[in-house]
Scaffold this active site. Structure first.
Site, PDB file in Angstrom:
ATOM      1  N   LYS A 182      34.724  18.812  27.629  1.00 26.97           N
ATOM      2  CA  LYS A 182      34.849  18.460  29.047  1.00 26.97           C
ATOM      3  C   LYS A 182      33.572  17.827  29.602  1.00 26.97           C
ATOM      4  O   LYS A 182      33.343  17.800  30.802  1.00 26.97           O
ATOM      5  CB  LYS A 182      35.264  19.703  29.846  1.00 26.97           C
ATOM      6  CG  LYS A 182      36.639  20.260  29.422  1.00 26.97           C
ATOM      7  CD  LYS A 182      37.169  21.295  30.411  1.00 26.97           C
ATOM      8  CE  LYS A 182      38.598  21.721  30.066  1.00 26.97           C
ATOM      9  NZ  LYS A 182      39.163  22.655  31.057  1.00 26.97           N
TER      10      LYS A 182
ATOM     11  N   TYR B 164      35.543  39.278  37.173  1.00 25.51           N
ATOM     12  CA  TYR B 164      36.586  40.120  36.588  1.00 25.51           C
ATOM     13  C   TYR B 164      36.216  41.599  36.697  1.00 25.51           C
ATOM     14  O   TYR B 164      36.982  42.459  36.281  1.00 25.51           O
ATOM     15  CB  TYR B 164      36.811  39.709  35.123  1.00 25.51           C
ATOM     16  CG  TYR B 164      37.144  38.232  35.010  1.00 25.51           C
ATOM     17  CD1 TYR B 164      38.411  37.773  35.343  1.00 25.51           C
ATOM     18  CD2 TYR B 164      36.171  37.298  34.645  1.00 25.51           C
ATOM     19  CE1 TYR B 164      38.713  36.419  35.282  1.00 25.51           C
ATOM     20  CE2 TYR B 164      36.462  35.949  34.578  1.00 25.51           C
ATOM     21  CZ  TYR B 164      37.729  35.514  34.907  1.00 25.51           C
ATOM     22  OH  TYR B 164      38.016  34.166  34.865  1.00 25.51           O
TER      23      TYR B 164
ATOM     24  N   LYS C 221      29.880  22.687  38.481  1.00 23.44           N
ATOM     25  CA  LYS C 221      30.557  23.357  37.369  1.00 23.44           C
ATOM     26  C   LYS C 221      30.068  22.728  36.070  1.00 23.44           C
ATOM     27  O   LYS C 221      30.220  21.528  35.851  1.00 23.44           O
ATOM     28  CB  LYS C 221      32.063  23.208  37.493  1.00 23.44           C
ATOM     29  CG  LYS C 221      32.806  23.854  36.342  1.00 23.44           C
ATOM     30  CD  LYS C 221      34.289  23.894  36.561  1.00 23.44           C
ATOM     31  CE  LYS C 221      34.986  24.511  35.362  1.00 23.44           C
ATOM     32  NZ  LYS C 221      36.441  24.561  35.549  1.00 23.44           N
TER      33      LYS C 221
ATOM     34  N   LYS D 194      29.002  27.450  38.871  1.00 22.25           N
ATOM     35  CA  LYS D 194      29.732  28.098  37.775  1.00 22.25           C
ATOM     36  C   LYS D 194      29.256  27.551  36.444  1.00 22.25           C
ATOM     37  O   LYS D 194      29.144  26.335  36.323  1.00 22.25           O
ATOM     38  CB  LYS D 194      31.217  27.799  37.961  1.00 22.25           C
ATOM     39  CG  LYS D 194      32.108  28.315  36.879  1.00 22.25           C
ATOM     40  CD  LYS D 194      33.518  27.885  37.136  1.00 22.25           C
ATOM     41  CE  LYS D 194      34.394  28.440  36.042  1.00 22.25           C
ATOM     42  NZ  LYS D 194      35.765  27.999  36.167  1.00 22.25           N
TER      43      LYS D 194
ATOM     44  N   SER E 229      34.494  34.253  32.398  1.00 19.99           N
ATOM     45  CA  SER E 229      35.122  35.048  31.329  1.00 19.99           C
ATOM     46  C   SER E 229      34.163  35.396  30.186  1.00 19.99           C
ATOM     47  O   SER E 229      34.152  36.530  29.708  1.00 19.99           O
ATOM     48  CB  SER E 229      36.342  34.304  30.783  1.00 19.99           C
ATOM     49  OG  SER E 229      35.979  33.025  30.288  1.00 19.99           O
TER      50      SER E 229
ATOM     51  N   GLU F 105      25.681  17.252  43.859  1.00 17.12           N
ATOM     52  CA  GLU F 105      27.123  17.537  43.871  1.00 17.12           C
ATOM     53  C   GLU F 105      27.495  18.420  45.073  1.00 17.12           C
ATOM     54  O   GLU F 105      28.483  18.160  45.755  1.00 17.12           O
ATOM     55  CB  GLU F 105      27.530  18.266  42.580  1.00 17.12           C
ATOM     56  CG  GLU F 105      27.530  17.401  41.332  1.00 17.12           C
ATOM     57  CD  GLU F 105      28.777  16.517  41.208  1.00 17.12           C
ATOM     58  OE1 GLU F 105      29.646  16.556  42.093  1.00 17.12           O
ATOM     59  OE2 GLU F 105      28.874  15.773  40.219  1.00 17.12           O
TER      60      GLU F 105
HETATM   61  C1  PBG Z   1      39.838  25.165  34.651  1.00 21.11           C
HETATM   62  C2  PBG Z   1      39.038  26.380  34.898  1.00 21.11           C
HETATM   63  C3  PBG Z   1      38.244  27.009  33.930  1.00 21.11           C
HETATM   64  C4  PBG Z   1      37.759  28.160  34.524  1.00 21.11           C
HETATM   65  C5  PBG Z   1      38.227  28.206  35.838  1.00 21.11           C
HETATM   66  N1  PBG Z   1      39.006  27.084  36.058  1.00 21.11           N
HETATM   67  C6  PBG Z   1      37.991  26.660  32.513  1.00 21.11           C
HETATM   68  C7  PBG Z   1      37.554  25.324  32.133  1.00 21.11           C
HETATM   69  O1  PBG Z   1      36.999  24.543  32.924  1.00 21.11           O
HETATM   70  O2  PBG Z   1      37.792  24.985  30.972  1.00 21.11           O
HETATM   71  C8  PBG Z   1      36.892  29.156  33.801  1.00 21.11           C
HETATM   72  C9  PBG Z   1      36.875  30.554  34.297  1.00 21.11           C
HETATM   73  C10 PBG Z   1      36.293  31.536  33.359  1.00 21.11           C
HETATM   74  O3  PBG Z   1      35.836  31.197  32.237  1.00 21.11           O
HETATM   75  O4  PBG Z   1      36.261  32.707  33.723  1.00 21.11           O
HETATM   76  N2  PBG Z   1      39.841  24.154  35.536  1.00 21.11           N
END
Ligand code: PBG
Length: 319
Positions: free
Chosen positions: A218, A314, A196, A249, A275, A234
């Protein structure tokens, strides 16, 4: 002109193209993320995600029935936590009467065969908007992992089929697996967000859950987008620690990573079409600059072609 091979023969008409297509999409490929809020009969469009909604549980259950009737078999639950229940321990995350736990039960009661996955990370519950516990301005690893184990056990207790840790703390997959085993949850799966990346494309999601980090970013836990080999490390470690499915992701700017991970592991690989990727397609379509339906199909097919066995998106309901 004499040609020994004419590659266009296989592209000559829709029938032959369908016969030789290497990749096709089916409802079995998709994981549908759902944003759940408190209240009744709530259906709030997310400003930066047109046509996508945050809903109360009653409306969510209706949608889950519709999804099942469309052939979709998996939902991934996210909840919006009230500000007054947020703190720096994330305690609301393992409240047995919390919104997540009630949602898991209600959905499994209504559609028992639907595979229910749950997001495991502290950010929706954190007063700092971080995925872990904060001490002296740092996101502390080991204490956060203990919290994630409690959270996962509580989701399993409520009936979740899979927990999906999205936090990127070290050692959490092994700790969660141990916690599940020790508490008798031998049928609960783990879908690890293994690779991620710290991405600007999560913005609209953070609007949906009001979960943007209160300070900093983050980058001390999510991966640096310059890196590829680290993603394989990972994923391999998560498989070793007990992950049933590994995830990459975001998806679109990371198709190379999806392929790399797919070639390295012998478990299903999922990819999250996040998203911001949704928002870009929606925005360009709204401006009349691209054809929305065609863009969705091309995007999702590309993610699958890259190596994703499962795609969280989505767009699943529309297809
Ligand atoms: C949080 C989480 C996030 C998403 C899924 N779980 C956001 C982040 O890490 O700040 C993002 C999903 C998306 O953007 O569609 N643990």
């Amino acid at each position: 002109m004499y040609l020994q091979r004419r590659n266009r023969i296989l592209r000559g008409n829709p029938s032959i193209r369908a016969l030789v297509a290497e990749t096709s999409l089916s409802p079995n490929d998709f994981i549908v993320p759902l944003f759940i809020d408190e209240g009744e009969n709530v259906k709030m469009e997310i400003a930066s995600m047109p046509d996508y909604y945050r809903m109360s549980l009653d409306n969510t259950v209706k949608v889950v029935k519709e999804l099942w009737n469309m052939g979709l078999k998996c939902v991934l639950l996210f909840i919006k936590c009230k500000d007054e229940w947020k703190d720096n321990t994330g305690a609301e995350a393992w409240n047995e009467n919390g919104l997540m736990q009630r949602s898991i039960k209600a959905i499994k009661d209504a559609v028992p065969e639907m595979v229910v996955m749950t997001d495991v990370a502290l950010d929706p519950y954190s007063s700092y908007g971080h995925d872990g516990i904060v001490k002296n301005g740092e996101i502390v690893n080991d204490e956060t992992v203990e919290a994630l184990v409690k959270m996962s056990i509580s989701h399993a207790q409520a009936g979740a089929d899979f927990v999906a840790p999205s936090d990127m703390m070290d050692g959490r997959i092994g700790a969660i697996r141990k916690g599940l085993e020790e508490n008798g949850f031998t049928k609960t799966g783990i879908m690890a967000y293994s690779a991620k990346y710290a991405s600007c494309f999560y913005g609209p999601f953070r609007d949906a859950l009001d979960s943007a980090p209160g300070f900093g970013d983050k980058k001390t836990y999510q991966m640096d987008y310059s890196n590829r080999i680290e993603a394989v490390k990972e994923a391999l470690m998560d498989v070793e620690e007990g992950a049933d499915i590994v995830m990459v992701k975001p998806a679109l700017a990371y198709l190379d990573i999806i392929r790399e991970v797919k070639n390295a592991v012998h478990v299903p690989v999922s990819a999250y079409n996040i998203s911001g990727e949704y928002a870009m397609v929606k925005a360009a379509a709204k401006m009349g600059w691209i054809n929305e339906d065609k863009a969705i199909l091309e995007t999702l097919t590309a993610i699958k072609r890259a190596g994703a066995d499962l795609i969280a998106t989505y767009f699943a309901k529309m297809r």
